[in-house]
Design a protein around this motif. Structure first.
Motif, PDB file in Angstrom:
ATOM      1  N   ARG B  36      -7.652   6.675 -25.841  1.00  0.00           N
ATOM      2  CA  ARG B  36      -8.154   5.593 -26.523  1.00  0.00           C
ATOM      3  C   ARG B  36      -7.243   5.790 -27.760  1.00  0.00           C
ATOM      4  O   ARG B  36      -7.597   5.705 -28.834  1.00  0.00           O
ATOM      5  N   GLY B 236      -2.175  -6.231 -22.595  1.00  0.00           N
ATOM      6  CA  GLY B 236      -3.520  -5.524 -22.063  1.00  0.00           C
ATOM      7  C   GLY B 236      -3.670  -3.685 -22.036  1.00  0.00           C
ATOM      8  O   GLY B 236      -3.358  -3.357 -20.617  1.00  0.00           O
ATOM      9  N   ARG B 281      -6.816 -14.206 -26.479  1.00  0.00           N
ATOM     10  CA  ARG B 281      -7.041 -12.913 -26.006  1.00  0.00           C
ATOM     11  C   ARG B 281      -6.825 -11.475 -26.095  1.00  0.00           C
ATOM     12  O   ARG B 281      -5.533 -10.750 -25.338  1.00  0.00           O
ATOM     13  N   PRO B 282      -7.726 -11.204 -27.041  1.00  0.00           N
ATOM     14  CA  PRO B 282      -8.136 -10.003 -27.741  1.00  0.00           C
ATOM     15  C   PRO B 282      -7.414  -8.281 -26.561  1.00  0.00           C
ATOM     16  O   PRO B 282      -6.525  -7.341 -26.292  1.00  0.00           O
ATOM     17  N   SER B 283      -8.002  -8.906 -25.044  1.00  0.00           N
ATOM     18  CA  SER B 283      -7.993  -7.797 -24.475  1.00  0.00           C
ATOM     19  C   SER B 283      -7.081  -8.028 -23.641  1.00  0.00           C
ATOM     20  O   SER B 283      -6.638  -7.159 -22.955  1.00  0.00           O
ATOM     21  N   GLY B 287      -6.363  -6.372 -19.576  1.00  0.00           N
ATOM     22  CA  GLY B 287      -7.490  -4.970 -20.358  1.00  0.00           C
ATOM     23  C   GLY B 287      -8.712  -5.456 -19.987  1.00  0.00           C
ATOM     24  O   GLY B 287      -8.785  -6.419 -19.641  1.00  0.00           O
ATOM     25  N   GLU B 288      -9.306  -4.018 -20.029  1.00  0.00           N
ATOM     26  CA  GLU B 288     -10.051  -4.161 -20.001  1.00  0.00           C
ATOM     27  C   GLU B 288     -11.616  -5.136 -21.210  1.00  0.00           C
ATOM     28  O   GLU B 288     -11.231  -5.319 -22.090  1.00  0.00           O
ATOM     29  N   LYS B 289     -12.554  -5.613 -20.727  1.00  0.00           N
ATOM     30  CA  LYS B 289     -12.329  -6.605 -21.691  1.00  0.00           C
ATOM     31  C   LYS B 289     -13.607  -5.734 -23.052  1.00  0.00           C
ATOM     32  O   LYS B 289     -13.934  -5.553 -23.732  1.00  0.00           O
ATOM     33  N   ASN B 290     -13.818  -3.815 -22.607  1.00  0.00           N
ATOM     34  CA  ASN B 290     -14.396  -3.465 -22.860  1.00  0.00           C
ATOM     35  C   ASN B 290     -14.059  -2.418 -23.587  1.00  0.00           C
ATOM     36  O   ASN B 290     -13.721  -1.515 -23.168  1.00  0.00           O
ATOM     37  N   ILE B 291     -12.933  -2.331 -24.828  1.00  0.00           N
ATOM     38  CA  ILE B 291     -12.505  -2.063 -25.267  1.00  0.00           C
ATOM     39  C   ILE B 291     -13.027  -0.393 -25.563  1.00  0.00           C
ATOM     40  O   ILE B 291     -12.310   1.426 -25.035  1.00  0.00           O
TER      41      ILE B 291
END
Lengths: 234, 294
Positions: B36, B236, B281-283, B287-291
């Protein structure tokens, strides 16, 4: 087999374990009961080396493993099924099980244990190629226990395997624990479900605010008035 | 069809530079997937690989220089993780990120010191620097082999991640450090492995990129690094196929804009694109929905 002497753990300013003494005999089922926050999970996690100990000793098969790194403890034959199952959600059931055998090399033996786990939990065989996230809570618990067994532990420590499961599934889990024990694996069990745990335990410890306040054979503790009042709701 | 025919040279160049961005973007996305952490030093690693390519050919024949550059970059990536990130394993994520920014400036200034700030010219690698004609468009061979090599490496990487034991461990560690440790996985070696793969791909990317854009200077890693990062976010962050697809899209769009005579705006486009992605689309694509880690 496993001896815990005067175990002390400090957790971000909290004195979580205050001199815990326990003895786990080979081939037995030992349970550790107590309220939330009594230090049950911390005890298991510190045995595995996940939480640093501030004082005390852990002796496993005559060897001091107090400061041994987790990987060596796993190799030595202790496995922890963590609280809340903690299966790897985006790996398949089979991959989760194979990760349990991560440190083992002998493919034939691993295959044999895989078959044994599928025998214990036929549901897992049905879902072998499914992603673990798609399993129900009970199936995930089976997977977590099966994954622990894949390291072929001599001592299996389980942190609340019945948490959040339907009563019928809980009974199945306890039957499996007995079966695992009969296969020669010593078991250290943490449970909120005190009655069920005491019934299958050879010996039990009651933990309160970081110290052992009571201990004795499971059958005796069931009839103990204090235990009845505090944990059995009688 | 007319559009494609008119823009063929730009589309080819876009696919090529997209492949080069992809090789860098994978390093960003893999490190993010496990730690991360946005490894700000990654673009500078890419620049160092380029610089090392310039110097290596003066020290040894080309057939040794190329593997030397790759090995050097891999070792550097490994050492950076050891020295700058591993000691901060239990520190707040922000500290690690600041350490990464520090490494980034360290590498840039080191390069500035060594080169004296002069732009070095990347050596001509025979064959891949020669020109060929594809569907009537004249281009360098490197333009054609970049996407092929990129796809091949990505396929190998996906096989590594999905079919091997170390790949399985990487996927486990990216999810849950503590449970991985309970399986007996050595977290630190899995993380090292991630940096090794990322650096390897960045080194290959640098050889392809600088064969095309031959000027290597201390800030040469910044722009491609940033664009690869945008690609990783677009796809993502944490997702390898996402980063690759994102990189190709950015490379192609950028070059088509250049083809329309708007070269000045091609970088502005990339970053405007980043802003739009982050809003819509922030993810990212895959991408995973929950960063945040649960």
């Amino acid at each position: 087999m496993l001896k815990i002497e005067n175990l002390n753990v400090h957790y971000g300013g909290i004195h979580a374990l205050r001199g815990v003494n326990m003895h786990i005999e080979q081939g037995k089922i030992i349970s550790l009961i107590g309220a939330n926050g009594a230090g049950k999970s911390t005890t298991l996690r510190s045995i595995m080396g996940l939480v640093p100990k501030s004082d005390g000793k852990v002796i496993y098969k005559g060897e001091d493993i107090t400061t041994t790194p987790t990987i060596k403890i796993v190799k030595g034959g202790i496995s922890l099924t963590p609280e809340g199952r903690k299966v790897f959600p985006d790996l398949t059931v089979k991959e989760n099980l194979l990760l349990g055998a991560y440190l083992r090399k002998n493919k034939a033996e691993i295959q044999k244990d895989l078959e044994w786990v599928y025998e214990l939990f036929p549901r897992l065989l049905e879902r072998e190629w499914q992603i673990a996230a798609t399993l129900s809570g009970g199936e995930q618990q089976m997977l977590a226990v099966g994954r622990s067994l894949m390291s072929r532990p001599q001592l299996l420590m389980m942190d609340e395997p019945s948490l959040g499961l339907a009563p019928i599934i809980v009974k199945g889990i306890f039957d499996i624990i007995k079966q695992i024990n009969e296969a020669g694996v010593s078991v250290l069990l943490i449970e909120q479900n005190a009655k069920a745990a005491l019934e299958i335990s050879d010996y039990a410890y009651v933990l309160e605010t970081g110290t052992v306040v009571l201990e004795g054979p499971g059958k005796e503790l069931i009839t103990n008035d204090e235990v009845k009042k505090a944990y059995l709701g009688a | 069809m007319d559009f494609i025919r008119d823009n063929l040279p730009y589309i080819l160049a876009g696919i090529s530079v997209g492949g080069q961005y992809a090789l860098i973007a994978i390093g960003y996305t893999m490190v993010y997937g496990i730690l991360r952490l946005i490894n700000f030093a990654h673009g500078d690693m890419f620049m160092i690989a380029g610089l090392m390519g310039v110097y290596a050919v003066t020290w040894m024949p080309l057939y040794l220089a190329i593997p030397f550059v790759i090995i050097f970059t891999v070792v550097l990536g490994f050492l950076i993780e050891r020295a700058a990130y591993r000691p901060l394993r239990n520190a707040p994520r922000m500290s690690v990120m600041i350490s990464a920014i520090g490494v980034s400036y360290l590498l840039q200034n080191l390069a500035l010191y060594v080169t004296g700030g002069l732009t070095k010219t990347y050596p001509t690698i025979p064959w891949i620097s020669s020109t060929i004609t594809v569907f009537g468009a004249t281009t360098k061979v490197v333009t054609v082999i970049t996407p092929i090599l990129t796809i091949a490496l990505v396929v190998l990487l996906m096989i590594l991640i999905h079919k091997t034991k170390i790949g399985m461990a990487m996927r486990a560690v990216s999810r849950d450090f503590e449970t991985s440790r309970l399986m007996g996985i050595q977290i630190d070696s899995v993380i090292s492995m991630t940096f090794i793969i990322g650096s390897f791909l960045a080194a290959v990317g640098s050889i392809l990129y600088f064969s095309n854009y031959t000027g290597v200077m201390p800030t040469a890693g910044a722009m491609p690094g940033l664009k690869a990062f945008v690609a990783a976010v677009f796809g993502g962050i944490g997702s390898i196929p996402g980063a690759v697809i994102g990189a190709f899209i950015i490379g192609i769009c950028e070059n088509i804009i250049k083809g329309m005579g708007l070269t000045t705006f091609s970088d502005a486009f990339t970053f405007a694109f980043l802003i739009i992605i982050l809003i819509v689309r922030p993810s990212g694509l895959f991408g995973e929905k929950n960063i945040d880690k649960v």
